[in-house]
Design a protein around this motif. Sequence first.
Motif, PDB file in Angstrom:
ATOM      1  N   SER A 165      -2.983   2.733   8.047  1.00  0.00           N
ATOM      2  CA  SER A 165      -2.243   2.824   6.778  1.00  0.00           C
ATOM      3  C   SER A 165      -1.872   4.619   6.617  1.00  0.00           C
ATOM      4  O   SER A 165      -1.173   4.614   5.681  1.00  0.00           O
ATOM      5  N   MET A 182      -9.533   2.644  -3.813  1.00  0.00           N
ATOM      6  CA  MET A 182      -8.165   1.980  -3.592  1.00  0.00           C
ATOM      7  C   MET A 182      -8.727   0.526  -2.862  1.00  0.00           C
ATOM      8  O   MET A 182      -8.090  -0.351  -2.865  1.00  0.00           O
ATOM      9  N   MET A 240       0.717  -1.040  -0.088  1.00  0.00           N
ATOM     10  CA  MET A 240      -0.017  -0.061   0.003  1.00  0.00           C
ATOM     11  C   MET A 240       0.991   1.314   0.004  1.00  0.00           C
ATOM     12  O   MET A 240       1.914   1.147   0.693  1.00  0.00           O
ATOM     13  N   LYS A 241       0.280   2.314  -0.764  1.00  0.00           N
ATOM     14  CA  LYS A 241       1.163   3.758  -0.680  1.00  0.00           C
ATOM     15  C   LYS A 241       1.104   4.184   0.600  1.00  0.00           C
ATOM     16  O   LYS A 241       0.351   4.026   1.422  1.00  0.00           O
ATOM     17  N   LYS A 242       2.231   4.858   0.853  1.00  0.00           N
ATOM     18  CA  LYS A 242       2.388   5.513   2.168  1.00  0.00           C
ATOM     19  C   LYS A 242       1.427   7.129   1.941  1.00  0.00           C
ATOM     20  O   LYS A 242       1.697   7.554   1.103  1.00  0.00           O
ATOM     21  N   MET A 243       0.679   6.935   3.127  1.00  0.00           N
ATOM     22  CA  MET A 243      -0.196   8.139   2.895  1.00  0.00           C
ATOM     23  C   MET A 243      -0.405   9.116   4.205  1.00  0.00           C
ATOM     24  O   MET A 243       0.007   8.350   5.140  1.00  0.00           O
ATOM     25  N   ARG A 286      -2.006  13.123   1.334  1.00  0.00           N
ATOM     26  CA  ARG A 286      -0.629  13.309   0.707  1.00  0.00           C
ATOM     27  C   ARG A 286      -0.555  11.614   0.163  1.00  0.00           C
ATOM     28  O   ARG A 286      -0.391  10.591   1.111  1.00  0.00           O
ATOM     29  N   SER A 287      -0.307  11.429  -0.997  1.00  0.00           N
ATOM     30  CA  SER A 287       0.003   9.866  -1.341  1.00  0.00           C
ATOM     31  C   SER A 287       0.991  10.236  -2.563  1.00  0.00           C
ATOM     32  O   SER A 287       0.763  10.872  -3.570  1.00  0.00           O
ATOM     33  N   ASP A 288       2.015   9.319  -2.414  1.00  0.00           N
ATOM     34  CA  ASP A 288       3.343   9.383  -3.268  1.00  0.00           C
ATOM     35  C   ASP A 288       3.616  10.665  -3.566  1.00  0.00           C
ATOM     36  O   ASP A 288       4.005  11.230  -4.689  1.00  0.00           O
TER      37      ASP A 288
END
Length: 80
Positions: A30, A78, A1-4, A59-61
Motif C-alpha cells: 500500500s 490507520m 486506502m489513501k495513496k501513500m 506522503r499521504s494525500d
Amino acid sequence: MKKMSLYHIPACPYCLKVRGVISELGLTDSIELRDKIADTAFCVELHALTGMTMVPCLRSDGEGMHESDAISAYLRGMSA
C-alpha cells in the motif's frame, strides 16, 4: 486506502524503523518506497513537497509527514 509514499534512504535507522512498522502492519503493498539516493528525482519531489529533504517522510494525500515516531503512530492509527 489513501495513496501513500515513503521517501527514505535504505541505511537510515529512522527509515528502517518506519519500514519495519510498514512491514509489521502488512502495508508493504500500500505504500510506495521512494529511495532518494537511488533516484534523485525523488529528492527533488521531496523538497518541492515539504521544502526539506529530510527522511523519512510519508506522503499521504499530498501532505508530507516527517519524524519516524509520528509516521509510525499515524500508520498504527490507520490500521486500528
